[in-house]
Scaffold this motif. Structure first.
Motif, PDB file in Angstrom:
ATOM      1  N   VAL A 103      -9.628   7.558  18.534  1.00  0.00           N
ATOM      2  CA  VAL A 103      -9.483   6.852  19.808  1.00  0.00           C
ATOM      3  C   VAL A 103      -8.030   6.917  20.277  1.00  0.00           C
ATOM      4  O   VAL A 103      -7.741   7.164  21.449  1.00  0.00           O
ATOM      5  CB  VAL A 103      -9.966   5.386  19.681  1.00  0.00           C
ATOM      6  N   LEU A 104      -7.114   6.734  19.344  1.00  0.00           N
ATOM      7  CA  LEU A 104      -5.690   6.761  19.675  1.00  0.00           C
ATOM      8  C   LEU A 104      -5.264   8.125  20.212  1.00  0.00           C
ATOM      9  O   LEU A 104      -4.436   8.222  21.114  1.00  0.00           O
ATOM     10  CB  LEU A 104      -4.887   6.420  18.408  1.00  0.00           C
ATOM     11  N   ALA A 105      -5.864   9.181  19.686  1.00  0.00           N
ATOM     12  CA  ALA A 105      -5.497  10.537  20.112  1.00  0.00           C
ATOM     13  C   ALA A 105      -6.101  10.878  21.471  1.00  0.00           C
ATOM     14  O   ALA A 105      -5.724  11.867  22.085  1.00  0.00           O
ATOM     15  CB  ALA A 105      -5.951  11.551  19.060  1.00  0.00           C
ATOM     16  N   GLY A 106      -7.069  10.091  21.930  1.00  0.00           N
ATOM     17  CA  GLY A 106      -7.704  10.382  23.203  1.00  0.00           C
ATOM     18  C   GLY A 106      -8.612  11.598  23.147  1.00  0.00           C
ATOM     19  O   GLY A 106      -8.833  12.264  24.165  1.00  0.00           O
ATOM     20  N   ASP A 107      -9.166  11.914  21.981  1.00  0.00           N
ATOM     21  CA  ASP A 107     -10.067  13.065  21.838  1.00  0.00           C
ATOM     22  C   ASP A 107     -11.320  12.877  22.698  1.00  0.00           C
ATOM     23  O   ASP A 107     -11.740  11.754  22.946  1.00  0.00           O
ATOM     24  CB  ASP A 107     -10.494  13.236  20.371  1.00  0.00           C
ATOM     25  N   ALA A 108     -11.891  14.006  23.127  1.00  0.00           N
ATOM     26  CA  ALA A 108     -13.113  13.945  23.936  1.00  0.00           C
ATOM     27  C   ALA A 108     -14.355  13.877  23.056  1.00  0.00           C
ATOM     28  O   ALA A 108     -15.392  13.384  23.464  1.00  0.00           O
ATOM     29  CB  ALA A 108     -13.195  15.163  24.849  1.00  0.00           C
ATOM     30  N   GLU A 109     -14.244  14.407  21.846  1.00  0.00           N
ATOM     31  CA  GLU A 109     -15.402  14.373  20.946  1.00  0.00           C
ATOM     32  C   GLU A 109     -14.946  14.100  19.527  1.00  0.00           C
ATOM     33  O   GLU A 109     -13.798  14.333  19.152  1.00  0.00           O
ATOM     34  CB  GLU A 109     -16.192  15.675  21.010  1.00  0.00           C
ATOM     35  N   SER A 160     -22.360  19.446   5.962  1.00  0.00           N
ATOM     36  CA  SER A 160     -22.844  19.478   7.339  1.00  0.00           C
ATOM     37  C   SER A 160     -21.939  18.630   8.229  1.00  0.00           C
ATOM     38  O   SER A 160     -21.212  17.758   7.747  1.00  0.00           O
ATOM     39  CB  SER A 160     -24.279  18.959   7.417  1.00  0.00           C
ATOM     40  N   GLN A 161     -22.010  18.914   9.527  1.00  0.00           N
ATOM     41  CA  GLN A 161     -21.245  18.148  10.515  1.00  0.00           C
ATOM     42  C   GLN A 161     -22.102  17.973  11.744  1.00  0.00           C
ATOM     43  O   GLN A 161     -22.905  18.842  12.077  1.00  0.00           O
ATOM     44  CB  GLN A 161     -19.974  18.906  10.932  1.00  0.00           C
ATOM     45  N   GLU A 162     -21.940  16.854  12.428  1.00  0.00           N
ATOM     46  CA  GLU A 162     -22.591  16.709  13.719  1.00  0.00           C
ATOM     47  C   GLU A 162     -21.615  16.057  14.689  1.00  0.00           C
ATOM     48  O   GLU A 162     -20.921  15.100  14.347  1.00  0.00           O
ATOM     49  CB  GLU A 162     -23.871  15.889  13.602  1.00  0.00           C
ATOM     50  N   LYS A 163     -21.582  16.601  15.911  1.00  0.00           N
ATOM     51  CA  LYS A 163     -20.619  16.124  16.903  1.00  0.00           C
ATOM     52  C   LYS A 163     -21.167  14.962  17.711  1.00  0.00           C
ATOM     53  O   LYS A 163     -22.377  14.800  17.846  1.00  0.00           O
ATOM     54  CB  LYS A 163     -20.259  17.265  17.854  1.00  0.00           C
ATOM     55  N   LEU A 164     -20.252  14.202  18.285  1.00  0.00           N
ATOM     56  CA  LEU A 164     -20.612  13.094  19.163  1.00  0.00           C
ATOM     57  C   LEU A 164     -19.573  13.033  20.281  1.00  0.00           C
ATOM     58  O   LEU A 164     -18.371  13.074  20.009  1.00  0.00           O
ATOM     59  CB  LEU A 164     -20.594  11.783  18.363  1.00  0.00           C
ATOM     60  N   LEU A 195     -21.153   6.244  15.092  1.00  0.00           N
ATOM     61  CA  LEU A 195     -20.937   7.216  14.016  1.00  0.00           C
ATOM     62  C   LEU A 195     -21.672   6.805  12.740  1.00  0.00           C
ATOM     63  O   LEU A 195     -22.136   7.651  11.980  1.00  0.00           O
ATOM     64  CB  LEU A 195     -19.436   7.377  13.746  1.00  0.00           C
ATOM     65  N   ALA A 196     -21.771   5.508  12.521  1.00  0.00           N
ATOM     66  CA  ALA A 196     -22.493   5.020  11.335  1.00  0.00           C
ATOM     67  C   ALA A 196     -23.962   5.422  11.412  1.00  0.00           C
ATOM     68  O   ALA A 196     -24.550   5.869  10.428  1.00  0.00           O
ATOM     69  CB  ALA A 196     -22.356   3.506  11.222  1.00  0.00           C
ATOM     70  N   GLU A 197     -24.562   5.298  12.606  1.00  0.00           N
ATOM     71  CA  GLU A 197     -25.966   5.697  12.791  1.00  0.00           C
ATOM     72  C   GLU A 197     -26.131   7.197  12.636  1.00  0.00           C
ATOM     73  O   GLU A 197     -27.087   7.675  12.033  1.00  0.00           O
ATOM     74  CB  GLU A 197     -26.472   5.251  14.175  1.00  0.00           C
TER      75      GLU A 197
END
Ligand code: NI
Length: 442
Positions: A279-285, A304-308, A323-325
């Motif tokens: 959040v601090l970095a202001g990332d989009a995903e 594995s990885q999944e984006k949000l 992210l927990a879900e």
């Protein structure tokens, strides 16, 4: 004709079907079963699944030449019996049209010999291997009232986690028939609030609800801790925001290693506060990484990885819940795919590594000379903990939320220590402490 498929729970799926004699009606029933199976993208179907109490199955699929898997032509068998099965078995992932949304790792013999009658009454003896052997064993199980949920041998798991973020993953493991929880390991109870009452972690409270044994060691770096875990003989240790480092001799305990659910797209934001850092970095995903643990800090191979996508206005609190879900959905299937050989873990890339540190109250101090967008990100990143704050004279004012207006950061909900959160305008009307920091820059 496409027939309705019986979905579990249904008694017919759990009892032995009756032997059947060849007849003209069965010919068209078998046709309809093949049609129904194809329409549902299945590879096999047994008569009990279309509410017929008879020992009839169909199977068929296109092959996969790349994988060296030949096609299985349209097959319809009456009264099939497995006469021989190989000692060699393989673990493979199976779904079932009667169990929508469920995939389970199932051991099956690599080769079988099946005796049966064809629809015209002709007796046959047929050898199957590989995927065809798996499909036939699955469908013959149906005729005996056996589902993959009866057949699954659950992986035994020691779960380690502490905060709210870890609860959905624990719940997912508890509810999944491919896993059996042996024990939940969580941080020791901590004194909290004015009365310094001892408070249990959210994970401990959930483990109490679902009645799983709880263990709260002060340290994992003792021989007692290691032998305690060894005695449980877990297949896996699953770790989600536990709060302690796992030493090498603990990582070595489970048969299939330790697996971690981490709240960032590794290798970005390794360490203790990935969501705040995002959040601090202001990332989009951002996203979730399921990782094989090693002795390094979040350096293990990625399963594995999944984006949000991050929504506008997301705080650490709101993003954490999402992210927990996501992690809870991704973890069970990742572990199952890993064990079934469908996923090969990949080393983390060397590029793009960043690390985060454990936050403290000082990280919440707002620098009012910083750009408004940066203050906005800081307020959202520090919410709910440690909280962003401003100094006004001798007072400390917590900033819960706000917005950027005409290039300035304007709080919307603020709170004086020891008071309730308040709307900023109401707060300003009652304020007698001099210039407020957010007004200073106008
Ligand atoms: Ni099935």
């Amino acid at each position: 004709m496409i027939l309705p498929i019986v979905i579990d729970p249904a008694p017919i799926l759990h009892r032995r079907a009756r032997p059947v004699r060849p007849s003209a009606e069965l010919l068209s029933l078998a046709d309809s079963m093949l049609e129904t199976m194809r329409a549902s993208r299945g590879v096999g179907l047994a008569a009990p699944q279309i509410n017929q109490d008879i020992r009839l199955l169909v199977a068929a699929y296109a092959g996969d030449s790349e994988a060296g898997e030949p096609a299985l032509p349209d097959t319809a068998l009456l009264n099939p019996r497995i006469m021989a099965r190989s000692k060699e078995q393989s673990l493979g992932l199976e779904g079932c049209l009667s169990l929508p949304g469920i995939e389970l790792p199932i051991w099956r013999a690599d080769r079988i010999t099946v005796e049966a009658e064809l629809l015209d009454g002709q007796a046959v003896s047929q050898k199957y291997h590989g995927f065809a052997a798996r499909v036939l064993q699955h469908e013959i199980d149906h005729l005996d009232g056996v589902l993959i949920t009866d057949r699954v041998e659950p992986f035994s798991v020691v779960f380690m986690g502490t905060p709210e973020f870890a609860v959905p993953t624990l719940a997912a493991l508890h509810q999944h028939s491919a896993f059996r929880l042996l024990e939940v390991v969580t941080e020791t109870d901590k004194p909290s609030g004015r009365g310094q009452r001892m408070i249990s972690s959210p994970v401990k409270r959930y483990a109490e609800q679902i009645k799983i044994p709880i263990w709260q060691p002060k340290s994992l770096k003792t021989t007692e801790a290691v032998s305690h875990l060894q005695a449980l003989q877990p297949d896996f240790i699953i770790v989600t925001a536990y709060g302690k480092i796992l030493p090498a001799n603990v990582l070595a305990v489970p048969k299939h290693g330790a697996i971690n659910v981490h709240a960032s797209l590794l290798p970005r934001f390794r360490g203790a506060s990935p969501i705040q850092a995002t959040v601090l970095a202001g990332d989009a995903e951002t996203g979730v990484t399921i990782m094989q643990m090693d002795v390094g800090l979040d350096t293990g191979s990625i399963i594995s990885q999944e984006k949000l996508l991050i929504a506008q206005g997301d705080s650490t609190g709101s993003l954490s819940a999402k992210l927990a879900e996501l992690g809870a959905r991704l973890l069970p299937i990742s572990v199952i795919y890993l064990l079934s050989g469908l996923i090969v873990p990949k080393k983390q890339p060397k590029k793009g590594v960043t690390e985060t540190h454990r936050l403290n109250k000082e990280d919440g101090r707002i620098d009012w000379m910083a750009p408004a967008e940066q203050i906005d990100r800081q307020v959202r990143a520090m919410n709910p903990w440690p909280g962003a704050w401003a100094e006004a004279g001798a007072e400390r004012i917590l900033i819960h939320s706000g917005l950027v207006k005409d290039g300035r950061y304007v709080p919307t909900v603020v709170q004086l220590a020891g008071r309730n959160p308040a709307d900023r305008r109401a707060f300003e009307r009652g304020w007698r402490g001099g210039t407020l920091p957010w007004a200073a820059k106008s």
